[in-house]
Scaffold this active site. Structure first.
Site, mmCIF file in Angstrom:
data_model
loop_
_atom_site.group_PDB
_atom_site.id
_atom_site.type_symbol
_atom_site.label_atom_id
_atom_site.label_comp_id
_atom_site.label_asym_id
_atom_site.label_seq_id
_atom_site.Cartn_x
_atom_site.Cartn_y
_atom_site.Cartn_z
ATOM 1 N N ASP A 299 -2.087 9.777 23.004
ATOM 2 C CA ASP A 299 -1.402 10.819 23.867
ATOM 3 C C ASP A 299 -0.067 10.905 24.605
ATOM 4 O O ASP A 299 -0.089 9.799 25.648
ATOM 5 C CB ASP A 299 -2.346 11.604 24.854
ATOM 6 N N HIS B 72 5.454 19.971 33.894
ATOM 7 C CA HIS B 72 3.679 18.898 33.651
ATOM 8 C C HIS B 72 3.786 18.382 34.542
ATOM 9 O O HIS B 72 2.822 18.280 35.226
ATOM 10 C CB HIS B 72 3.142 19.268 32.112
ATOM 11 N N GLU C 277 -5.203 21.400 27.180
ATOM 12 C CA GLU C 277 -4.140 21.032 27.647
ATOM 13 C C GLU C 277 -3.394 21.397 25.859
ATOM 14 O O GLU C 277 -3.594 20.687 25.489
ATOM 15 C CB GLU C 277 -3.979 19.375 28.058
ATOM 16 N N GLU D 143 -0.851 20.963 23.591
ATOM 17 C CA GLU D 143 0.184 20.170 23.208
ATOM 18 C C GLU D 143 0.401 20.166 22.092
ATOM 19 O O GLU D 143 -0.264 21.084 21.066
ATOM 20 C CB GLU D 143 -0.375 18.705 23.587
ATOM 21 N N ASP E 290 -5.645 19.417 24.201
ATOM 22 C CA ASP E 290 -6.657 18.015 24.727
ATOM 23 C C ASP E 290 -7.489 18.600 25.967
ATOM 24 O O ASP E 290 -7.156 18.053 26.895
ATOM 25 C CB ASP E 290 -5.384 17.195 24.873
ATOM 26 N N ARG F 196 -10.751 17.074 34.239
ATOM 27 C CA ARG F 196 -10.373 16.930 35.265
ATOM 28 C C ARG F 196 -10.455 16.027 36.737
ATOM 29 O O ARG F 196 -10.323 14.955 37.871
ATOM 30 C CB ARG F 196 -9.547 18.166 35.979
ATOM 31 N N GLN G 138 -11.226 12.585 35.792
ATOM 32 C CA GLN G 138 -9.823 11.716 35.214
ATOM 33 C C GLN G 138 -9.344 11.627 36.933
ATOM 34 O O GLN G 138 -9.290 10.047 36.817
ATOM 35 C CB GLN G 138 -9.143 13.057 34.826
ATOM 36 N N LYS H 171 -10.607 12.470 28.532
ATOM 37 C CA LYS H 171 -10.271 13.286 27.926
ATOM 38 C C LYS H 171 -10.712 12.946 26.220
ATOM 39 O O LYS H 171 -10.096 12.823 25.540
ATOM 40 C CB LYS H 171 -8.551 11.962 27.702
ATOM 41 N N THR I 145 -10.264 16.636 21.028
ATOM 42 C CA THR I 145 -9.218 17.097 21.023
ATOM 43 C C THR I 145 -9.354 18.368 19.608
ATOM 44 O O THR I 145 -9.457 17.414 18.909
ATOM 45 C CB THR I 145 -8.149 15.571 20.724
ATOM 46 N N GLU J 64 -2.671 23.320 36.395
ATOM 47 C CA GLU J 64 -1.450 24.203 36.561
ATOM 48 C C GLU J 64 -1.354 25.352 37.405
ATOM 49 O O GLU J 64 -1.241 26.340 38.333
ATOM 50 C CB GLU J 64 -0.483 23.692 36.058
HETATM 51 CA CA CA Z 1 -2.945 15.099 26.869
#
Ligand code: CA
Length: 420
Positions: A125, A132, A198, A200, A232, A236, A239, A252, A256, A362
């Protein structure tokens, strides 16, 4: 390139995601039947496994479509990829003399179960979207230090988990993990309170590289078989506590989610576009010989338990600072061998505006500006039973190249993760 017309009328509608120009590869089943390889066309799936068994898709001296994954086709290389596409065109194009035979190999897309289209060898990843990276960096380190010093020189990435890559439709259970509030003395073990998505794109590596042998950006581009949408899922709070100094780990690893149809590099060719202007010159091994990104419109929809969907973000793949080819070339600088079926996540694709942001982190600015949804509720992060759907499409001259959907619903955390 204009619409290429098929005798299958449903494939010719301007908004049909699967016209003859697309021909994406997937794995499908009906009822309880064994999954098989298929090609989406209009409102149908062409049964590629059955076509090969009938001697009408001979790509190799041995069968390659007799298993529920496209890896063996990828391993054959670009000449075979081109031959497959040419055969499919010939069978499905308007006026084809073989129409009466091919009709027998069409199965309805409606009611089909779609499975993982390929076996994921390894998952890497990246963190290659500048909007971002600036947004997240501003929240955590302030606007002055938003981008890490290496960001404009290296496509930053980490080696993720292939084992938890799932196909669209799979539920995702909220994980437990170590959480530590900034003002807490010690961490606690609890269900994630800041579960996120996320937005992606995933690039699928279709050709291997040799152990010890770096590849150029042009070689890397030619190694890519196709692309999928990729969500993904990210914890948070887990993380924030775990990520220094080696990057994300359990935050993570839960899941996915990818879309079920591999849209080939061939189908995307008319939509190539350059990466944005470089703010600092790249080292020669990362410089692109031509346009390596694609103009793909992307959107995210959130549907809470109430059933009212809200589109919460719209952006485009061309916002990436680094292309998948650059990421793959960087991945092999160490001599690390790349394998057929490797999956590369682009990194979150946010755009310059507030409604272009590709994550809840975000969109809600770290929870400070909760997002209003269509059913009157608001969100800082994902709640249990929220369904997240990614969609993507290239808009051609009278046709659409669709990716299908990447969907997943958040299930509540286990009440007793280790039993009693
Ligand atoms: Ca990611």
């Amino acid at each position: 390139m204009p619409l290429m017309k098929s005798w299958l009328e449903s494939a010719n509608a301007p908004d049909c995601p699967f016209p003859l120009n697309n021909l994406p590869y997937g794995v499908f089943s009906h009822g309880g039947a064994a999954p098989r390889c298929g090609v989406a066309i209009g409102d149908q799936i062409l049964d590629a496994t059955a076509l090969e068994a009938a001697g009408m898709l001979a790509l190799s001296d041995k069968p390659v479509l007799d298993r529920p994954e496209w890896n063996a086709v990828m391993a054959l290389g670009p000449q075979a990829w081109q031959r497959l596409r040419t055969l499919l065109f010939g069978y499905l194009v308007e006026g084809s003399a073989l129409k009466s035979q091919i009709v027998d190999y069409l199965r309805p897309l409606s009611g089909a179960t779609l499975h993982m289209p390929f076996a994921v060898a390894e998952f890497t990843d990246f963190y290659a979207g500048q909007h971002h990276a600036v947004n997240v960096g501003t929240m955590f380190r302030g606007a002055e230090n938003a981008l890490p010093p290496n960001w404009l020189h290296i496509p930053i990435g980490y080696n993720g988990r292939a084992s938890s890559v799932v196909v669209s439709g799979a539920d995702v259970r909220r994980p437990w993990g170590q959480l530590k509030a900034p003002d807490a003395d010690a961490p606690r073990f609890a269900p994630c309170e800041r579960f996120d998505f996320e937005l992606e794109m995933g690039a699928i590596v279709g050709q291997p590289s040799a152990n010890g042998q770096p590849v150029s950006v042009a070689q890397a581009d030619a190694m890519i078989f196709g692309y999928v949408l990729l969500n993904d899922w990210s914890a948070r709070d887990i993380q924030a506590w775990e990520y220094q100094p080696l990057g994300p780990f359990q935050s993570k690893a839960t899941a996915t989610t990818i879309s079920p149809w591999i849209v080939t590099r061939e189908a995307l060719e008319p939509f190539r576009c350059p990466t944005p202007a470089r703010e600092k010159p790249l080292l020669p091994y990362l410089q692109e010989p031509g346009p390596m990104l694609y103009d793909i419109d992307l959107e995210v929809e959130l549907t809470p338990r109430s059933g009212t969907p809200t589109t919460i973000a719209r952006t485009n793949y061309r916002e990436m600072y680094y292309s998948a080819a650059q990421q793959l070339a960087h991945h092999a600088t160490s001599g690390c061998p790349m394998r057929v079926g490797d999956l590369l996540g682009s990194g979150t694709i946010s755009g310059p505006e507030k409604d272009n942001r590709g994550s809840m982190l975000e969109l809600s600015w770290g929870g400070k500006e909760p997002l209003k949804l269509g059913d009157g509720t608001s969100r800082s992060f994902l709640e249990d039973h929220d369904r997240l759907t990614l969609r993507g499409a290239c808009r051609g001259d009278g046709y659409t190249i669709g990716f299908g959907e990447s969907t997943g619903t958040v299930l509540p955390a286990l009440t007793q993760p280790y039993g009693r």
